[in-house]
Design an enzyme around this catalytic site. Structure first.
Site, mmCIF file in Angstrom:
data_model
loop_
_atom_site.group_PDB
_atom_site.id
_atom_site.type_symbol
_atom_site.label_atom_id
_atom_site.label_comp_id
_atom_site.label_asym_id
_atom_site.label_seq_id
_atom_site.Cartn_x
_atom_site.Cartn_y
_atom_site.Cartn_z
ATOM 1 C CG ASP A 110 43.045 40.570 47.494
ATOM 2 O OD1 ASP A 110 44.113 40.385 46.895
ATOM 3 O OD2 ASP A 110 42.232 39.655 47.725
ATOM 4 C CB SER B 2 45.452 37.416 47.993
ATOM 5 O OG SER B 2 44.374 37.378 48.882
#
Length: 321
Positions: free
Chosen positions: A206, A45
């Protein structure tokens, strides 16, 4: 004999990005080390953004110059950090595209992963992430560092996958030949905020929905030391009041996951330097890691405390050898 050192950087949104830039600069000074020379760079991320920048030749000082809007800052970094993706996600769309995270979370004993799988389709715009990745490499392709990996999760299975230019020796799930912009967007695709990113016929979200750092993925590389920089964890817990308590619920779950990864690395003879924010930095960040209004305060708190955090992390690493 030189130390084989890896760098693992975790998720953390726009504020975690800012805190990490300061922490990484402090690590470089403390270790007299250039982070770009790490034998492996792995990021999730916000961490994916930073390792991509390092892999392209940018330094922590370059990141800080951009965050501080200094004249002459790297134009790619400056344009990237100038984008505000918003404090809150747009209204979600229909469907539950991440149901694979539910089973993965239940199997791993991770409530936050399971709950992430129940979030509706996000409608956030990840174009600024794709633009950033493509600007770093001047078009389709990958960074020059031969061991730069970005972590995402398969939306259908919850399995972590590493995007990179070369395969892990022991990781057949590695995906090569992927556009860097798409890989960053996939690693950043927060369930409920951004839609999954389709790469090679599969949807990815993610990686932080499964593991905040994924430091354990470095285990097959025969490293001597791993530097972990983790904006979303706090070893030993962190007290909170008000809305910060909500953030601490997520932080507690992510910390437990990183605890297991660090223990695994140490059990295999790898020294781990684990750098995390303390109470002052958490107070500056507040409960919303996407609130860019708090970035100046976050940078200030990080700068006031980073050297002490790194010093304690090195002491802790020495005690556990």
């Amino acid at each position: 004999m030189s130390t084989r050192r890896g760098l693992a950087i975790g998720c953390g949104g726009v504020l975690g990005f800012a805190w990490t830039a300061v922490a990484l600069d402090a690590v470089e000074r403390a270790l007299d080390w250039d982070a770009r020379s790490a034998d492996a760079l792995i990021g999730t991320s916000a961490g994916a953004e930073i390792v991509a920048a390092l892999g392209s030749g940018r330094t922590p000082a370059d990141l800080l110059a951009a965050l501080d809007a200094e004249p002459g800052a790297d134009p790619v970094l400056a344009a990237h950090v100038a984008v505000d993706p918003g404090r809150f996600p747009p209204l979600p769309g229909l469907g539950l595209p991440n149901l694979g995270l539910v089973g993965a979370g239940l199997r791993a004993g991770s409530p936050y992963s399971a709950l992430a799988g129940l979030l509706p389709r996000g409608r956030g715009d990840a174009s600024w992430l794709r633009s950033f990745g493509r600007a770093l490499v001047g078009g389709d392709g990958w960074v020059d560092h031969p061991a730069t990996w970005l972590v995402a999760a398969d939306a259908a299975t919850g399995r972590r996958i590493t995007f990179g230019a070369k395969e892990f020796e022991a990781d057949p799930s590695q995906r090569t030949g992927v556009d860097l912009g798409d890989a960053i967007a996939a690693s950043w695709a927060i369930p409920g905020w951004f839609p999954p990113v389709r790469i090679g016929g599969r949807d990815y979200v993610d990686g932080g929905a499964v593991s905040s750092v994924s430091a354990d993925l470095l285990l097959p590389l025969d490293l001597d030391e791993v530097v972990v920089i983790a904006p979303m964890t706090s070893a030993g817990g962190a007290s909170a009041t008000g809305l910060d308590r909500v953030e601490r619920l997520l932080r507690t779950q992510m910390t437990r996951g990183l605890d297991r990864e660090v223990e695994l690395l140490r059990d295999n003879g790898i020294r781990v330097i684990r750098v995390e924010p303390g109470p002052a930095e958490l107070a500056a960040m507040g409960p919303n890691f996407m609130d860019s209004r708090r970035r100046p305060a976050t940078l200030a708190a990080a700068r006031a405390n980073a050297d002490a955090r790194v010093h304690e992390a090195r002491r802790a690493a020495s005690r556990t050898r």
